[in-house]
Scaffold this motif. Sequence first.
Motif, PDB file in Angstrom:
ATOM      1  N   ASP B 101       0.838  -1.201   0.000  1.00  0.00           N
ATOM      2  CA  ASP B 101       0.000   0.000   0.000  1.00  0.00           C
ATOM      3  C   ASP B 101       0.873   1.251   0.000  1.00  0.00           C
ATOM      4  O   ASP B 101       0.542   2.259  -0.631  1.00  0.00           O
ATOM      5  N   GLN B 102       2.004   1.165   0.721  1.00  0.00           N
ATOM      6  CA  GLN B 102       2.925   2.295   0.789  1.00  0.00           C
ATOM      7  C   GLN B 102       3.423   2.639  -0.614  1.00  0.00           C
ATOM      8  O   GLN B 102       3.411   3.804  -1.017  1.00  0.00           O
ATOM      9  N   ASP B 103       3.848   1.613  -1.347  1.00  0.00           N
ATOM     10  CA  ASP B 103       4.364   1.847  -2.696  1.00  0.00           C
ATOM     11  C   ASP B 103       3.305   2.462  -3.595  1.00  0.00           C
ATOM     12  O   ASP B 103       3.580   3.390  -4.351  1.00  0.00           O
ATOM     13  N   THR B 104       2.057   1.951  -3.496  1.00  0.00           N
ATOM     14  CA  THR B 104       0.984   2.478  -4.329  1.00  0.00           C
ATOM     15  C   THR B 104       0.801   3.973  -4.080  1.00  0.00           C
ATOM     16  O   THR B 104       0.703   4.777  -5.009  1.00  0.00           O
ATOM     17  N   LEU B 105       0.758   4.342  -2.792  1.00  0.00           N
ATOM     18  CA  LEU B 105       0.584   5.756  -2.452  1.00  0.00           C
ATOM     19  C   LEU B 105       1.768   6.588  -2.930  1.00  0.00           C
ATOM     20  O   LEU B 105       1.593   7.672  -3.505  1.00  0.00           O
TER      21      LEU B 105
END
Lengths: 444, 444
Positions: B101-105
């Motif tokens: 999720d961190q990478d997506t954001l």
Amino acid sequence: MKRDEELIRLILDSPIEEILILLDDLHPVDVLEALQAYEGNPMDLLEKLPDEYIAMLIDEAEDDEKYDILTLFPQSQQKNIIEEMSSDELADLLGSIDTEDQDTLLESMDKEDREEMKELLSYSPETAGGIMATEFISVKESMTIDDTLQFLRSTSPDAETPYYLYVLNDQNVLRGIVPIRDIITSPPDALLRDIMSENITAIPVEMDQEEVSNIFQKYGYMAMPVVDPEGVMLGVITVDDVMEVLTEEHTEDMYRLAGLDEEEVVDGTVRASVQSRLPWLLVNLLTAILASAMVSLFDDTIGKVVALAVFMPMVTGMGGNAGTQTLTLMIRGLAIGQLTPENARQILRKEFGVGVIHGLVLGLIVFVMGSLWEHSLTFGMVIGIAMFLNMIVATMAGYLIPLLLRKLGVDPALASGVFVTTMTDTLGFFFFLGLATLLIEYLI
Amino acid sequence: MKRDEELIRLILDSPIEEILILLDDLHPVDVLEALQAYEGNPMDLLEKLPDEYIAMLIDEAEDDEKYDILTLFPQSQQKNIIEEMSSDELADLLGSIDTEDQDTLLESMDKEDREEMKELLSYSPETAGGIMATEFISVKESMTIDDTLQFLRSTSPDAETPYYLYVLNDQNVLRGIVPIRDIITSPPDALLRDIMSENITAIPVEMDQEEVSNIFQKYGYMAMPVVDPEGVMLGVITVDDVMEVLTEEHTEDMYRLAGLDEEEVVDGTVRASVQSRLPWLLVNLLTAILASAMVSLFDDTIGKVVALAVFMPMVTGMGGNAGTQTLTLMIRGLAIGQLTPENARQILRKEFGVGVIHGLVLGLIVFVMGSLWEHSLTFGMVIGIAMFLNMIVATMAGYLIPLLLRKLGVDPALASGVFVTTMTDTLGFFFFLGLATLLIEYLI
């Protein structure tokens, strides 16, 4: 250390004009530390500093050092120094000395300042009134930005909080707040009335300081206004005062849980430490006697089954630990406002559930251990059931006792610990030895 | 409660333009609380708020709620919202979610913002770098007051701390600080170079957050700059972040002393509580087994003199209390920096003295009690001497164990308690029952 010496040298060796330039860039706390490290006569240094700076030094000093520094100076100079001090720090100084010295200092002040100080001293030290300062910048709603800038430039008002302007009406009732940055970014002819924030969270003067610190933490403000019941603005509390409160309250809770006087410091004297701790140890001795009395009721049983003596500290020790866990959570929850009348019942149910689960797990473990050790399922059952019951007693005592004490108006951190362990000790022994007595014929 | 409902009603029923005026005067914390109290679909309320205000709401939310609120919105809107968030709060949000999720954001952000976030995330969360924000107002020393006012009015820079301007050179090295009130009270043609304060206390980016909070408390600043080893300014820490750190560190110390996980909250679930506390209780069970094993070495002696079983909890219980007193003082002293390498030896001597005095007083009391109870001076002597020795063990263990653990790189609050009571329990039993065994012929 090195820096302190350099600083002392600089102050001692520089001509007054250079010292003034030097001081402009030095935090009074650093000068205070250098002064405390200086082994000569403190006046060597102090006499080179202007009264205004000495006032700042005393502002920064601990409450019980303030008066000692002040009284190094002749009476006439003292008057000048206290005029320059922050009102909240001066009130702390006055609060820390005996009434005779207090009266002498108050006499020496101007009538207006004296009245103000008397009012500040009339508030309980652990309330909003006890920590607020009375210096703040007040303006009228009919002023324009331009008026305000001129007012600020011409008077350079002395304020505890130079970040906000407080808009008061003719009765000194607080009507609005203008952050100082809005003064810079608004057009010169804008009226304060139009840019001020009117949805104000003000602190009632009698609010407890712990609650004040919770409000500051919730909103994250740098400073908040203090008002009387009519909304008249009395002073401001700044976030640095609140940090002191936080640290003070933390220390108090931790110390009280452990049975220490909140005044004790780690590098104090033997005498002070004994005075802080011995009374508490004596209280604990009384509860230990109660527990021993409970054991002595069953000395016949122990005489028959010595293994009971081996296992009994386990039941009470674990009860004490489990009770302290719940207790600590409750004390902290009360302090930071997480525990409210609304969620109290839900927490009670949770703690009961936790007690049952811990009781089942630990009861089972000691059942197995006890059975194997004594080659007796009955012995295992006795210690297992005692452990189960004591785990429930532990969470329930940890939950109920602080709430009860709070209802009685006693600080729960102060006395809960001793009551909780008294419960887990005496009941732990009672369950374990009582069950053993009932089942004695199967144990020998 | 009432207020929350009113607020919800107002937001639901007002047209957008009125909401904007309303929000201008409302603290996001209050809106967040209303939102949490609202039982309908949160989007009913949220869709009426501008992205900028939603960013402020998420800034104020707890770390683990931030992402839940953000992901209520469609991806395209999420990008706008996180652009408006404070860098330190956004870093906390990113730190609380899994790497996918961190990478997506991070992908969805502009390159510059993404680089900045990656840098913030690279600092350990409990250091200065982990709590600082990167928004601050930077100016050049060649600017005049007039230049600065124009700059502030035209750009209205977004800053975590609107109270200070930071003067940087061309390499972004911090050269000076100008409080914003000096901008107002200085002549328009003055150069920042001439009014800035150059004696700056800056925080190194890798400093531990506990030390950061001690520096804030010492100086009482509202905000402090954070720099890298070359003096390049990286961000600012504000006092409200430091208050959070203080509360967090204190909860941690208190919880660890009691054997609670620092994540536990008073109104949590049974499951979370058991996970937090049971491991600690199991560790304590091991030490209780150690103590029981010590008792079992002397079961012959207890079989002969059952009164030993009655009094033995007193010796160990008092030892545990006295040890916890010293331990608590040490943990607090380490936390607030009162305990230093310079005064460690003096404190050791003091604690030894306290142990001896407590040992003499309490030893004498239990000597009298034991003698009377058992009608035996020998019995009184046995418990009196055991108490005396255990009081010294208690203060010495309370002093040495936290220092030893700290040297080994373990948080002393985490594990000291169990070691201290293990010492006082096992040695307490050993002294008491061992002496009784030596003197057994005079006891029966």
